[in-house]
Design a protein around this motif. Structure first.
Motif, PDB file in Angstrom:
ATOM      1  N   ALA A  81      41.663  45.568  38.313  1.00  0.00           N
ATOM      2  CA  ALA A  81      42.103  46.597  39.265  1.00  0.00           C
ATOM      3  C   ALA A  81      41.983  46.095  40.695  1.00  0.00           C
ATOM      4  N   VAL A  82      40.877  45.399  40.988  1.00  0.00           N
ATOM      5  CA  VAL A  82      40.661  44.916  42.351  1.00  0.00           C
ATOM      6  C   VAL A  82      41.696  43.865  42.712  1.00  0.00           C
ATOM      7  N   SER A  83      41.983  42.965  41.772  1.00  0.00           N
ATOM      8  CA  SER A  83      42.920  41.904  42.131  1.00  0.00           C
ATOM      9  C   SER A  83      44.297  42.494  42.403  1.00  0.00           C
ATOM     10  N   MET A  84      44.717  43.426  41.562  1.00  0.00           N
ATOM     11  CA  MET A  84      46.024  44.042  41.827  1.00  0.00           C
ATOM     12  C   MET A  84      45.971  44.894  43.099  1.00  0.00           C
ATOM     13  N   GLY A  85      44.914  45.692  43.212  1.00  0.00           N
ATOM     14  CA  GLY A  85      44.848  46.638  44.329  1.00  0.00           C
ATOM     15  C   GLY A  85      44.796  45.946  45.679  1.00  0.00           C
ATOM     16  N   LEU A  86      43.915  44.973  45.819  1.00  0.00           N
ATOM     17  CA  LEU A  86      43.774  44.339  47.131  1.00  0.00           C
ATOM     18  C   LEU A  86      44.969  43.452  47.449  1.00  0.00           C
TER      19      LEU A  86
END
Lengths: 156, 658
Positions: free
Chosen positions: A13-18
């Motif tokens: 989630a973090v890699s996609m989100g950021l």
């Protein structure tokens, strides 16, 4: 309740989100500049769209990293049971593309916006503007590569 | 294969031959005419002077350009989305251009366009004004007084204005207290404000105005007319309708004119050639009876030019002259036809200097291979090659765009080859293929998704190879130019040093056998030692010699980061493959979800998804393999900053000459 799995998902989630945020900001900045030029000269739309699209790759890289995590833990089928440590590992492995994607996306957007100025005044030099923007992207590519290699190296 | 050798020439002749000579040059397209600067003029031909220009081409051309862009906007057929990326170009021959210029009344059309544009923009301004008027009037719709009667009658004065809703009751009270004769009409209200009409006696004018000034009342000025607001609004609406009708008529008229666009373009390009002619003429020096021309010509074409000039008249002198000190000839690249599309990449970077080298043949294989690795899918590769081929054959497009398309075709073919070996076919899982397609699987030598390390090493090795190759070219240039010491001590030494470092890395990783490890180690040490001893050779001071020598080792870090940069080949290849997989996955999920409709949906997802991936991955492949050439390869041997050779020629902007 499996904390390991949750951490792995957090990583995805973090890699996609950021990285996606970086791209969204970058594409936004570039788009504002491109829009300005288009009002003067709508015929340059094609070149400008190309420039605007350049900072969009970080989002794609973030998505790839997220997908890589999903593949690793087989999230799309029956998820593999992983320990909390492995979950942390996967989460940390996602950070390179997440962080590099966020910042390189923004700065690539700024370089692309400057490139829109090149297209406005000297459209024949669009290639050079594109290359300038691509210089920034290098670090997102390296971030993605690091993330992929790290995930690959994590034993399940 | 190389940078074209150039000669500087002077042509002298009688003024009578001037136009014939210029015609020949423009037709042959082999001479770049240079402006002769006054200080370069020899003293004894002092009377030579540049010719004044007789016709204002700039103005004429810009007017036609204006008309063309005006008509393009007005024309009924809007350009498609594809046109924005691949503008097609009309074909015409020189006859067409000339006849359009001579017989077609382009000036008339330009004038008409100008007047239409003026009228349309006036009407649009008027429409905007009317619109504002209506917006201003609409709050006062319910006011049943003629607008010119508000401000003053025999005994009274009136004001229109806005009062904030919050203070309105208090405002009313205070005003009534001030004067019982004041009339206030609450005409309309918005969420925050009240629009009011205030009428008062003339003798109370000062007191009322004084109060209003202090309160939060804001006066509104409406245009005076003999109608009530409601009548005025309907009057304006009528005007608006008329304006719109007039606009429509004018727009139709411009749309009808748009059929002449092509003729305008031809006339424009004819004038453009005339302008090139006159600009060139202005670069000559003329005396009363003679003229002189200075320029550059490819050495090979010199005899052809002399022959052409001799056919015009025997009284033309054309001689080679020595370039002035520090003067650099313009740069033209000459490559065999299949290699020519790759010059596109050099043009993006800018021309190398005249005494440098043409990098086209050296980068060609690398660029195409890198493109192939970045796209890395046989299905995409074949699609890209076919698409480029079809567009090239079917559409009439600019030459420069054609070069780009041919380049994409090469790249597509390369990625088809890469895709066959890495098993990339639209991201399809090859294990799931039916048995009769088993050969596809057997062609796969490596799966980059399962074994990225191998691909990474491959990418880095390609990087080492290209960088060594770049240094080798620099070495060749140094030897060619007689700098043998630099060639051996800089380039040769670094080639040796980098090779030994790479060998050492492999030996340490255990790829070459244990015995080799210490040998490679000594090779590295020896290389470093010689570098320290030699790299400071240009310094005079002994300490500086040592310091420069040691610091030179730092260059290794630069080479190291150059090599790492090639890891993008793996990353981009993986990106293409994974996005393709995702598209297939999403498509596959929809297929089973809804009967029949699901299959349709899947087809749509496959088409759009793969087209999207093809586009962005090709874009990425092009940009990044280009970047590897510019930043990593060119930095080893290319000296940028050459001026491109621009021969005096028949230039066109809108049409392709056939």
């Amino acid at each position: 309740m499996n904390l390991g799995l949750a951490l792995a998902i957090l990583g995805a989630a973090v890699s996609m989100g950021l990285a996606g945020t970086g791209s969204a900001i970058g594409v936004g900045i570039a788009g504002e500049a491109a829009g300005g030029v288009t009002t003067e000269d709508p015929e340059k739309f094609g070149r400008l769209l190309l420039l605007q699209a350049l900072p969009g790759t970080q989002g794609i890289y973030g998505f790839l990293a997220a997908f890589w995590v999903m593949l690793k833990i087989n999230l799309l089928g029956t998820p593999v049971v992983i320990s909390t440590e492995t979950g942390w590992m996967l989460f940390f492995a996602c950070l390179p593309i997440a962080i590099a994607g966020l910042f390189s996306g923004i700065y690539q957007g700024r370089v692309s916006a400057a490139g829109a100025g090149v297209v406005a005044r000297r459209p024949e030099e669009t290639g050079k503007a594109v290359i300038f923007a691509a210089m920034v992207e290098t670090y997102a590519v390296l971030g993605l590569l690091t993330t992929i290699l790290l995930i690959n190296g994590i034993p399940l | 294969m190389s940078i074209v050798p150039m000669e500087k020439i002077n042509i002298f002749s009688l003024s009578a031959n001037k136009s014939a000579v210029l015609d020949l040059l423009q037709r042959k397209e082999i001479v770049e005419v240079r402006e002769i600067k006054e200080k370069d003029i020899p003293q004894d031909v002092f009377s030579l002077r540049p010719e004044p220009e007789e016709f204002n081409y700039e103005l004429e051309l810009s007017e036609i350009e204006f008309a063309i862009s005006f008509l393009k906007k007005a024309s009924e057929e809007k350009p498609g989305f594809v046109d924005a990326f691949l503008p097609t170009v009309a074909r015409a021959d020189e006859e067409d251009l000339f006849s359009c210029f001579r017989e077609f009344d382009y000036k008339g059309v330009v004038e008409k366009c100008k007047s239409l544009e003026r009228q349309i923009s006036n009407l649009r301004t008027l429409r905007a004004k009317l619109f504002t008027d209506i917006t201003c009037l609409s709050p006062w719709k319910n006011l049943d007084i003629k607008l010119d009667e508000i401000s003053e009658t025999d005994k009274t004065c009136g004001l229109l204005g806005v009062v904030p809703l919050k203070i309105f009751p208090e405002f009313l009270k205070t005003l009534e207290k001030l004067s019982p004769t004041v009339y206030i009409e609450d005409v309309s209200r918005t969420k925050t404000e009240v629009n009011v009409l205030i009428v008062f006696l003339k003798e109370e004018k000062e007191a009322v105005l004084d109060f209003l000034k202090k309160s939060k009342f804001e006066e509104v000025g409406l245009e005076i007319s003999r109608r009530t607001p409601r009548e005025q609004i309907s009057h304006i609406e009528l005007l608006m309708k008329n304006t719109n009708e007039e606009l429509e008529i004018l727009e139709k008229e411009s749309g009808a004119l748009a059929k002449d666009i092509l003729k305008l373009m031809c006339a424009h390009d004819y004038l453009l050639q005339k302008k090139a002619y006159s600009d060139t003429k202005a670069k000559l020096l003329s005396s009363d009876y003679t003229f002189m021309l200075e320029g550059w010509i490819p050495r090979k074409q010199f005899d052809a030019l002399k022959k052409g000039l001799a056919e015009i008249s025997s009284e033309i002198e054309c001689v080679k002259v020595k370039p002035a000190k520090g003067e650099e000839p313009p740069v033209a690249l000459s490559n065999k036809a299949p290699m020519r599309p790759l010059e596109t990449i050099i043009r993006i970077y800018g021309m190398p200097r005249y005494h440098n080298i043409d990098p086209t043949p050296y980068l060609s294989a690398f660029f195409i291979l890198f493109f192939g690795l970045c796209l890395g899918d046989a299905g995409y590769g074949i699609s890209l090659a076919l698409l480029s081929l079809i567009i090239m054959k079917k559409f009439s497009i600019k030459e420069s765009t054609k070069g780009l398309l041919r380049l994409l075709m090469y790249g597509g073919l390369a990625s088809a080859v890469v895709g066959v070996f890495t098993g990339g076919w639209f991201g399809i899982d090859l294990q799931a293929l039916p048995p009769y397609l088993g050969w596809v699987q057997s062609l796969r030598l490596i799966d980059p998704i399962k074994d990225p390390i191998f691909m990474l090493v491959l990418a880095l090795m390609l990087g080492v190879f290209q960088i060594l190759f770049g240094i080798a070219i620099q070495m060749y240039i140094n030897i060619r130019d007689g700098n043998v010491a630099d060639a051996v001590l800089d380039d040769g030494l670094w080639i040796y040093f980098i090779t030994s470092v790479v060998l050492y890395v492999f030996a340490t990783a255990g790829a070459l056998g244990a015995a080799f490890k210490s040998i490679a180690g000594y090779m590295v040490l020896a290389g470093a030692g010689i570098l320290v001893l030699t790299q400071g050779r240009r310094q005079k001071n002994i300490f500086l010699k040592a310091a420069t020598g040691i610091l030179s080792l730092y260059k290794l870090v630069g080479y190291f980061s150059d090599v790492l940069s090639y890891s993008r080949l793996l990353a981009l290849g993986l990106a293409t493959a994974v996005i393709a997989m995702v598209v297939n996955l999403i498509g596959g999920m929809t297929a089973g979800s809804i009967p029949i409709l699901g299959i349709l949906l899947t087809a749509v997802i496959y088409t759009i998804g793969h087209l999207f991936n093809l586009t962005i991955s090709s874009l990425g492949a092009f940009i990044h393999s280009g970047r590897l050439q510019f930043a990593e390869f060119f930095s080893k041997f290319v000296e940028g900053g050459g001026k491109e050779f621009r021969p005096f020629r028949k230039e066109t902007k809108y049409v392709n000459l056939s």
